[in-house]
Structures are given as C-alpha cells and as structure tokens.
Design a protein around this motif. Structure first.
Motif, mmCIF file in Angstrom:
data_model
loop_
_atom_site.group_PDB
_atom_site.id
_atom_site.type_symbol
_atom_site.label_atom_id
_atom_site.label_comp_id
_atom_site.label_asym_id
_atom_site.label_seq_id
_atom_site.Cartn_x
_atom_site.Cartn_y
_atom_site.Cartn_z
ATOM 1 N N LYS A 2 14.465 31.906 51.982
ATOM 2 C CA LYS A 2 15.817 32.410 51.540
ATOM 3 C C LYS A 2 16.798 31.223 52.300
ATOM 4 C CE LYS A 2 14.284 37.210 51.715
ATOM 5 N NZ LYS A 2 14.680 38.519 52.349
ATOM 6 N N PRO A 3 18.063 31.292 51.373
ATOM 7 C CA PRO A 3 18.995 30.329 51.876
ATOM 8 C C PRO A 3 19.745 31.006 52.966
ATOM 9 C CG PRO A 3 19.568 31.567 49.931
ATOM 10 C CD PRO A 3 18.245 31.567 49.967
ATOM 11 N N THR A 4 20.266 30.195 53.977
ATOM 12 C CA THR A 4 20.894 30.780 55.042
ATOM 13 C C THR A 4 22.473 30.647 54.796
ATOM 14 O OG1 THR A 4 20.689 28.651 56.245
ATOM 15 C CG2 THR A 4 18.884 30.335 56.401
ATOM 16 N N ILE A 5 23.407 31.008 56.251
ATOM 17 C CA ILE A 5 24.711 30.560 56.065
ATOM 18 C C ILE A 5 24.833 29.103 56.331
ATOM 19 C CG2 ILE A 5 24.938 31.064 58.589
ATOM 20 C CD1 ILE A 5 27.486 32.272 57.794
ATOM 21 N N TYR A 6 23.992 28.490 56.921
ATOM 22 C CA TYR A 6 24.008 27.044 57.150
ATOM 23 C C TYR A 6 23.894 26.361 55.847
ATOM 24 C CZ TYR A 6 22.876 28.275 61.911
ATOM 25 O OH TYR A 6 22.927 28.729 62.865
ATOM 26 N N ASP A 7 23.157 26.566 54.890
ATOM 27 C CA ASP A 7 22.877 26.230 53.589
ATOM 28 C C ASP A 7 24.292 26.369 52.800
ATOM 29 O OD1 ASP A 7 20.371 25.308 53.924
ATOM 30 O OD2 ASP A 7 19.726 27.243 53.714
ATOM 31 N N VAL A 8 24.824 27.521 52.900
ATOM 32 C CA VAL A 8 26.206 27.671 52.119
ATOM 33 C C VAL A 8 27.118 26.836 52.818
ATOM 34 C CG1 VAL A 8 28.031 29.653 51.584
ATOM 35 C CG2 VAL A 8 25.410 29.752 51.952
ATOM 36 N N ALA A 9 27.425 26.676 54.084
ATOM 37 C CA ALA A 9 28.495 25.903 54.792
ATOM 38 C C ALA A 9 28.161 24.486 54.304
ATOM 39 C CB ALA A 9 28.360 26.087 56.369
ATOM 40 N N LYS A 10 27.122 24.135 54.329
ATOM 41 C CA LYS A 10 26.596 22.581 54.178
ATOM 42 C C LYS A 10 27.206 22.226 52.525
ATOM 43 C CE LYS A 10 23.170 19.018 54.226
ATOM 44 N NZ LYS A 10 21.675 18.677 54.510
ATOM 45 N N LYS A 11 26.671 23.029 51.673
ATOM 46 C CA LYS A 11 27.083 22.895 50.055
ATOM 47 C C LYS A 11 28.394 22.834 49.769
ATOM 48 C CE LYS A 11 25.345 23.617 45.594
ATOM 49 N NZ LYS A 11 24.235 24.106 44.613
ATOM 50 N N ALA A 12 29.172 24.027 50.740
ATOM 51 C CA ALA A 12 30.619 24.130 50.500
ATOM 52 C C ALA A 12 31.431 23.271 51.128
ATOM 53 C CB ALA A 12 30.757 25.767 50.529
ATOM 54 N N ASN A 13 30.691 22.389 52.019
ATOM 55 C CA ASN A 13 31.485 21.343 52.846
ATOM 56 C C ASN A 13 32.602 21.997 53.854
ATOM 57 O OD1 ASN A 13 31.934 18.850 53.999
ATOM 58 N ND2 ASN A 13 33.534 18.454 52.380
ATOM 59 N N VAL A 14 32.189 23.143 54.463
ATOM 60 C CA VAL A 14 33.126 23.866 55.430
ATOM 61 C C VAL A 14 32.331 24.403 56.574
ATOM 62 C CG1 VAL A 14 34.603 24.877 53.582
ATOM 63 C CG2 VAL A 14 32.621 26.124 54.233
ATOM 64 N N SER A 15 32.859 24.929 57.540
ATOM 65 C CA SER A 15 32.255 25.194 58.874
ATOM 66 C C SER A 15 31.472 26.506 58.435
ATOM 67 C CB SER A 15 32.901 25.438 60.066
ATOM 68 O OG SER A 15 34.004 26.390 59.584
ATOM 69 N N VAL A 40 29.241 28.993 45.591
ATOM 70 C CA VAL A 40 28.118 28.465 46.220
ATOM 71 C C VAL A 40 27.163 29.820 46.664
ATOM 72 C CG1 VAL A 40 27.305 27.435 48.225
ATOM 73 C CG2 VAL A 40 29.054 26.485 47.048
ATOM 74 N N ILE A 41 27.777 30.645 47.234
ATOM 75 C CA ILE A 41 26.906 31.910 47.342
ATOM 76 C C ILE A 41 26.177 32.544 46.360
ATOM 77 C CG2 ILE A 41 27.347 34.318 47.968
ATOM 78 C CD1 ILE A 41 29.259 33.489 50.209
ATOM 79 N N ASP A 42 27.031 32.461 45.068
ATOM 80 C CA ASP A 42 26.194 33.077 43.953
ATOM 81 C C ASP A 42 25.189 31.843 43.151
ATOM 82 O OD1 ASP A 42 27.823 35.058 43.651
ATOM 83 O OD2 ASP A 42 29.404 34.286 42.544
ATOM 84 N N GLU A 43 25.653 30.871 43.556
ATOM 85 C CA GLU A 43 24.559 29.528 43.190
ATOM 86 C C GLU A 43 23.247 29.715 43.938
ATOM 87 O OE1 GLU A 43 26.667 26.037 43.365
ATOM 88 O OE2 GLU A 43 27.852 26.125 41.411
ATOM 89 N N LEU A 44 23.313 29.777 45.160
ATOM 90 C CA LEU A 44 22.222 29.793 46.022
ATOM 91 C C LEU A 44 21.413 31.334 46.319
ATOM 92 C CD1 LEU A 44 23.605 27.564 49.056
ATOM 93 C CD2 LEU A 44 22.055 27.042 47.176
ATOM 94 N N GLN A 45 22.247 32.267 45.544
ATOM 95 C CA GLN A 45 21.851 33.783 45.651
ATOM 96 C C GLN A 45 21.765 34.022 47.302
ATOM 97 O OE1 GLN A 45 18.421 33.711 43.375
ATOM 98 N NE2 GLN A 45 19.534 34.670 41.552
#
Length: 337
Positions: A2-15, A40-45
C-alpha cells in the motif's frame, strides 16, 4: 504494498507534514500545492490512516528527553505534561537514552503520528535528526539545549551564570582546593557551566588554572569510583567539589562516606538542577536551581502559539528565552575550617 504518506510526499515534491496538513485541512497551503497533492493521492490511491482524520481532536505534542530516569528530566517532563494538558494537548514522551539512532527513529515516528508539534530536550547528536527538523513544517521548541543552526524557539537557563554563582560562592566560603566533576564537556550547557565556574573563581581572586576537572558518566558506580580516586589523596584532597548535574553529587556522597569524610565540615558539595534529590539527600544539597516550572510553561506556550496561529510570519520570529538560575544554599556546604 500500500502507498504511504512518504510516497505521496516524494511524488508531490513536498514535505510529509505538508501532505498531512492538506489531508487534515490545516495550515496555510496554496491552492496550487493542494491540487497537486490531491492529484498524487488519487493517482497512488493512498488512503489516509484513521489517525490523520482525528488529528485535530487529538491535539498532541511530542517530547524528546535524554533519560526519563534522571530526576531533573522527570520533573521537566511533568511540567510540560501539566502545562500541555492545561492548554488541551496530550504529550507523547520519548526517552532517547542519549542514543543518536533513537533520536532519528523517534523524530520519524512522531512525524508519522501527525503530532502538532515537538519539544526537544535532548542534545540531538544525529545530524539526520537535525536535518529532519529543519526540513519539517512541524513546530519545534528546544528546551534546555541550544542548537543555533535550528530555526526554532529555544528555552534554556543561563548555564554560565549558574556556574559563576557556584564558583563565587565557594570562593566566599574560603575554599582554595576546589574540584569539578562533569559528565560531558562537549555538551554546550555543561561547557557553559564549567566556563562560568572558572570565571566565578577568577573574579573572586582565585586561579582557575589550579581547578581540578574530572569526567564521569552519570552511573553511580563510575562517579563513585572517580570521587574515590580524587578524595583518597589526602595531600591534594579538595575541600569543595562542584558537579555539573546532581546525579554526580551522589557519587561524591558515596565516596565521602566510604572514606569517612564529613560533609560539610571536611568537604563542601554544590550541585546543579535542584531536583527532588537535592532536598532528600543527606545532608540536603546546596545547588543551582533551574526554574523547571517556568521553563516547561514557556516551552509549551511558544509551541502552542505557533501551532494554533499557523502564521508564516510567526515562524520567522524565533525566540531564544534564557532564564536566570538561583543558588539554593543548604547543608552540604560550609566555610573552610
């Protein structure tokens, strides 16, 4: 996986904390950044945890301390917990044992738990931990520790003044053979106490070159042995000892009892902190008192102000609050006979 909040932050280039704020609807985040993160949240589900959805209701502060078994740190923790609860915040306590790996792990854990802010009362030896705090949007207050490179609020005692008061006091009592036992000269607060003590002696007409400085961990057996080695030499035995923190004083008490040295008639002892141990020791310990309640109150006040205001201009004005220590004279010191 499952994607994590770290994955979202990395792909969105934010903290990570920026992602957290967007999910929870807090903070001042631009619409452009919000849209990018939600995309990004939608893309990664990605599905936010229950913790994030109830974050606002939890109102939690993370507290990092070096050692919960240290009476001074236990009292600091109690002051922060009491003041935090008065303002509606719970406190998560993390004892690092002065371990740089634990520092890094606890900071990462607290960020993942979506705490509203952190109070750090440990030395932060780990550069990765310092970097994490610098890059984080989470409000941070340093307590009893000064890390100039961190753009955060700092609340501390004037360690130099405390050491100075101790040195000047022992000189006024007529002591000339004086020793100091310290835990770690590389800790800035301890170094300031040593330098202040030396200046207190020199301003009183004594030479700090003659000052004996010994090093010990806070372990009672080790500090007791260090003191035994110091006090066994009758010819050069000091008549007064200043310790950088009160736990070391009990090594002095133990060695003095073993050698049948009377306190304070033959040996005066001055501590630093004014924890409950100073009042319960036999005899009660003369010590430099840190204003524990006031320090805890101010640290919580600065942190909660930053958490609740969410203003960028507030973060730019970082306060460095330095409080004055007070010398508390009890029965462990006496004029030289």
């Amino acid at each position: 996986m499952k994607p994590t909040i770290y994955d979202v932050a990395k792909k969105a280039n934010v903290s990570i904390s920026t992602v957290s704020k967007v999910i929870n609807g807090t903070g001042s985040i631009s619409e452009k950044t919000k849209k990018r993160i939600w995309k990004v949240i939608d893309e990664l589900q990605f599905q936010p945890s229950i913790a994030s959805s109830v974050k606002k209701a939890m109102k939690t502060i993370g507290l990092l301390i070096p050692d919960i078994s240290n009476p001074f740190m236990a009292e600091v923790t109690r002051a922060i917990e009491d003041n935090g609860r008065k303002k509606g915040f719970n406190v998560i306590i993390c004892s690092t044992d002065n371990d740089s790996t634990k520092e890094d792990e606890y900071i990462a854990m607290l960020k993942q738990k979506y705490v509203d802010g952190m109070i750090v009362a440990t030395g932060l030896k780990n550069s990765d931990a310092i970097r994490q705090l610098i890059e984080s949007d989470i409000p941070v207050v340093m307590l009893s520790r000064d890390v100039p490179k961190l753009p955060v609020h700092t609340v501390m005692v004037d360690d130099f003044q405390g050491g100075y008061e101790a040195g000047a006091y022992l000189a006024r009592l007529g002591h000339r053979k004086i020793a100091m036992i310290v835990e770690n000269i590389n800790i800035p607060s301890i170094k300031n106490r040593v330098n202040g003590f030396k200046e207190g002696l020199t301003d009183s007409g004594l030479s700090s070159d003659d000052l004996t400085i010994l090093y010990s961990s806070l372990d009672l057996d080790e500090s007791g042995q260090v003191c035994l080695d110091l006090l066994e030499n009758q010819e050069n035995r000091p008549t007064a000892i200043f310790v950088s923190t009160e736990l070391l004083a009990f090594g002095v008490f133990r060695a003095a009892r073993t050698l049948m040295i009377q306190i304070p008639n033959e040996l005066s002892i001055v501590g630093f902190d004014n924890s409950i141990l100073a009042k319960l020791s036999n005899p009660p310990l003369t010590t430099v008192a840190q204003p524990i309640e006031e320090m805890g109150d101010k640290a919580v006040e600065l942190l909660v102000d930053e958490i609740t205001n969410n203003k960028e201009e507030l973060k730019k004005v970082m306060q460095r609050v330095v409080m004055s220590p007070v010398l508390i004279i009890r029965d462990s010191t006496a004029p030289i006979s």
